[in-house]
Design a protein around this motif. Structure first.
Motif, short mmCIF file in Angstrom:
data_model
loop_
_atom_site.label_atom_id
_atom_site.label_comp_id
_atom_site.label_asym_id
_atom_site.label_seq_id
_atom_site.Cartn_x
_atom_site.Cartn_y
_atom_site.Cartn_z
N UNK A 220 44.07 15.65 -12.34
CA UNK A 220 43.93 17.06 -11.62
C UNK A 220 42.67 17.22 -11.06
N UNK A 221 42.59 17.21 -9.74
CA UNK A 221 41.29 17.31 -8.98
C UNK A 221 40.97 18.82 -8.83
N UNK A 222 39.73 19.18 -9.47
CA UNK A 222 39.48 20.44 -9.32
C UNK A 222 37.72 20.69 -9.75
N UNK A 223 37.35 21.69 -9.27
CA UNK A 223 35.87 21.98 -9.41
C UNK A 223 35.40 23.22 -8.88
N UNK A 224 34.26 23.58 -9.16
CA UNK A 224 33.76 24.71 -8.39
C UNK A 224 33.46 24.63 -7.02
N UNK A 225 33.49 25.87 -6.39
CA UNK A 225 33.30 25.70 -4.83
C UNK A 225 32.19 24.78 -4.27
N UNK A 226 30.95 24.86 -4.88
CA UNK A 226 30.00 24.35 -4.46
C UNK A 226 30.06 22.69 -4.42
N UNK B 37 55.23 14.26 -6.24
CA UNK B 37 54.09 13.62 -6.62
C UNK B 37 53.06 13.38 -5.44
N UNK B 38 53.49 13.22 -4.28
CA UNK B 38 52.51 13.00 -3.05
C UNK B 38 51.87 14.49 -3.18
N UNK B 39 52.38 15.46 -3.10
CA UNK B 39 51.60 16.91 -3.28
C UNK B 39 50.58 17.08 -4.25
N UNK B 40 50.98 16.59 -5.49
CA UNK B 40 49.87 16.39 -6.44
C UNK B 40 48.79 15.65 -6.17
N UNK B 41 48.75 14.40 -5.73
CA UNK B 41 47.90 13.50 -5.45
C UNK B 41 47.23 13.91 -4.20
N UNK B 42 47.70 14.47 -3.25
CA UNK B 42 47.10 14.76 -2.06
C UNK B 42 46.35 16.20 -1.88
N UNK C 57 47.06 5.06 -8.67
CA UNK C 57 46.72 6.13 -9.80
C UNK C 57 48.14 6.69 -10.14
N UNK C 58 48.96 6.05 -9.72
CA UNK C 58 50.46 6.40 -10.33
C UNK C 58 51.20 5.13 -10.70
N UNK C 59 50.65 4.25 -10.70
CA UNK C 59 51.41 2.87 -11.14
C UNK C 59 51.98 3.02 -12.31
N UNK C 60 51.30 3.62 -13.42
CA UNK C 60 51.85 3.58 -14.62
C UNK C 60 53.28 4.38 -14.73
N UNK C 61 53.74 5.16 -13.83
CA UNK C 61 54.84 5.95 -13.88
C UNK C 61 56.11 5.27 -13.30
N UNK D 252 38.23 16.44 -0.60
CA UNK D 252 37.44 15.93 -1.60
C UNK D 252 37.67 14.70 -2.06
N UNK D 253 36.46 13.83 -2.80
CA UNK D 253 36.57 12.57 -3.22
C UNK D 253 37.56 12.99 -4.48
N UNK D 254 38.70 12.03 -4.51
CA UNK D 254 39.68 11.77 -5.40
C UNK D 254 40.79 12.21 -4.98
N UNK D 255 40.88 12.83 -3.77
CA UNK D 255 42.35 13.15 -3.11
C UNK D 255 42.62 12.06 -2.59
N UNK D 256 44.07 11.89 -2.55
CA UNK D 256 44.54 10.49 -2.04
C UNK D 256 45.51 10.83 -0.68
N UNK D 257 45.07 9.68 0.10
CA UNK D 257 45.94 9.58 1.50
C UNK D 257 47.02 8.54 1.40
#
Length: 372
Positions: free
Chosen positions: A332-338, A275-280, A6-10, A254-259
């Protein structure tokens, strides 16, 4: 399945520019730290101590149901505050700049069975350095779970939802075991290592201290309410463990977080580390009260970018960080707790099963990301 980076464009230049912009955000906060921030943490500590003392006082009469409910609820909140907004953040050195010997990462001890010095090593030095790097960051699955589809599947992973639930219920003990690296140190040769023996004894002393306080002295002081106070304290610890485990799972799993693969961090620059902190990492959206009760780890992305900044500043930092995500076209992976809890547990179940489809390899890059 290996996903597209997901960072290949940079470009490399853009990544380093991103790093400079993040450095500027950090420098701005450091330059503006002051009495208002110091007053914040002192007030939080004061409120937490008064709440714990009041709750334990009420539980002396826990034989009466209203006292049990109020005391247990108050003690649960006090324990969460101690671990999340106070202990975790002080031990990160977020308040060391105050030069207050009573509120300093080198002197603080928390209401937790894991000794502060051992936790600081495994969490601050290892987890935050090697965030989500498989084989380097043991916070990723705590060494008991499969966290990425590229990891070889084994039938034992079928039970990982159960192990994860048990770990959640007794999370402070799981963290203590993780800090000791029991998985590798229980080997016959390693368990006799003097360093490991010393660390294990330190954990044993801390466990005895916590058990004596929570399950012996306080219940005994309750006299005829001994058993109900014992049950109340166990319940408060259980609630604290389930809450802190959920918050941490939502910030890392959560889904969307990178390893990341080990080879991806060879020669890593400052910009690439950012960048790794942002994606992870992932955030939890919600009210100010929710952010406070998570120790502001609901701003997990910002915390991983700036682990030593005062936690009360993460909300303002998050606005600027999110703007950079948009500027550089990053998710930017985010969402409500549930939603985040469901996403994390769905991933736990999904990765407990063997891959349904063969892996599809994509061209590797120095900053290669492997989607979990």
């Amino acid at each position: 399945m290996t996903a597209i980076d997901p960072t290949a464009h940079l470009t490399d230049e853009q990544i380093e520019e991103l790093g400079r912009e993040l450095d500027a955000i950090r420098d701005e906060v450091i330059a503006s730290r002051g009495e208002k921030d110091a007053a914040y943490i002192r007030k939080v500590i004061s409120v937490q101590r008064k709440l714990e003392l009041t709750s334990r006082g009420i539980l002396l009469f826990s034989l009466f149901p209203p006292a049990w409910i109020i005391g247990t609820a108050g003690l649960s909140v006090a324990k969460i505050m101690d671990n999340m907004e106070i202990g975790h953040n002080i031990l990160h050195g977020q308040w060391d700049w105050m030069r207050d010997p009573k509120i300093h990462s080198t002197t603080w001890e928390w209401d937790h069975v894991s000794p502060a010095d051992q936790w600081k090593h495994s969490h601050n030095e290892l987890h935050h350095t090697y965030t989500n790097v498989i084989g380097k960051d043991n916070d990723l699955g705590y060494g008991i779970m499969r966290v990425d589809e590229d990891q070889k599947w084994h039938p034992m992973y079928l039970a990982q939802p159960l192990w994860n639930f048990i770990n959640a219920c007794f999370f402070e003990y799981g963290i203590a075991a993780y800090d000791l690296e029991l998985g590798k140190n229980l080997h016959k040769r390693r368990r006799k290592n003097p360093e490991f023996v010393a660390r294990a004894k330190a954990v044993g002393r801390k466990i005895r201290k916590q058990v004596l306080k929570d399950y012996v002295i306080h219940p005994l002081l309750s006299g005829p309410s001994f058993l109900t106070t014992l049950a109340a304290t166990f319940t408060a610890n259980l609630i604290r463990n389930l809450w802190s485990h959920s918050v941490i799972m939502c910030g890392h799993f959560p889904e969307g977080v990178q390893t990341f693969e080990r080879r991806s961090i060879r020669g890593e620059t400052r910009g690439q580390w950012y960048l790794r902190q942002m994606m992870g990492s992932a955030n939890i959206s919600g009210s100010k009260a929710m952010h406070f009760m998570t120790g502001n780890l609901s701003h997990q992305i910002e915390h991983h970018l700036f682990p030593d900044l005062p936690s009360n500043r993460y909300a303002e930092v998050a606005v600027k960080v999110r703007a950079l995500f948009e500027k550089y076209e990053l998710d930017y992976v985010t969402g409500p707790l549930p939603k985040q809890v469901f996403s994390a547990w769905h991933k736990v179940f999904r990765l407990s099963l063997p891959n349904k489809k063969p892996k599809v390899k994509t061209p590797s890059k120095d900053k290669e990301l492997v989607a979990a």
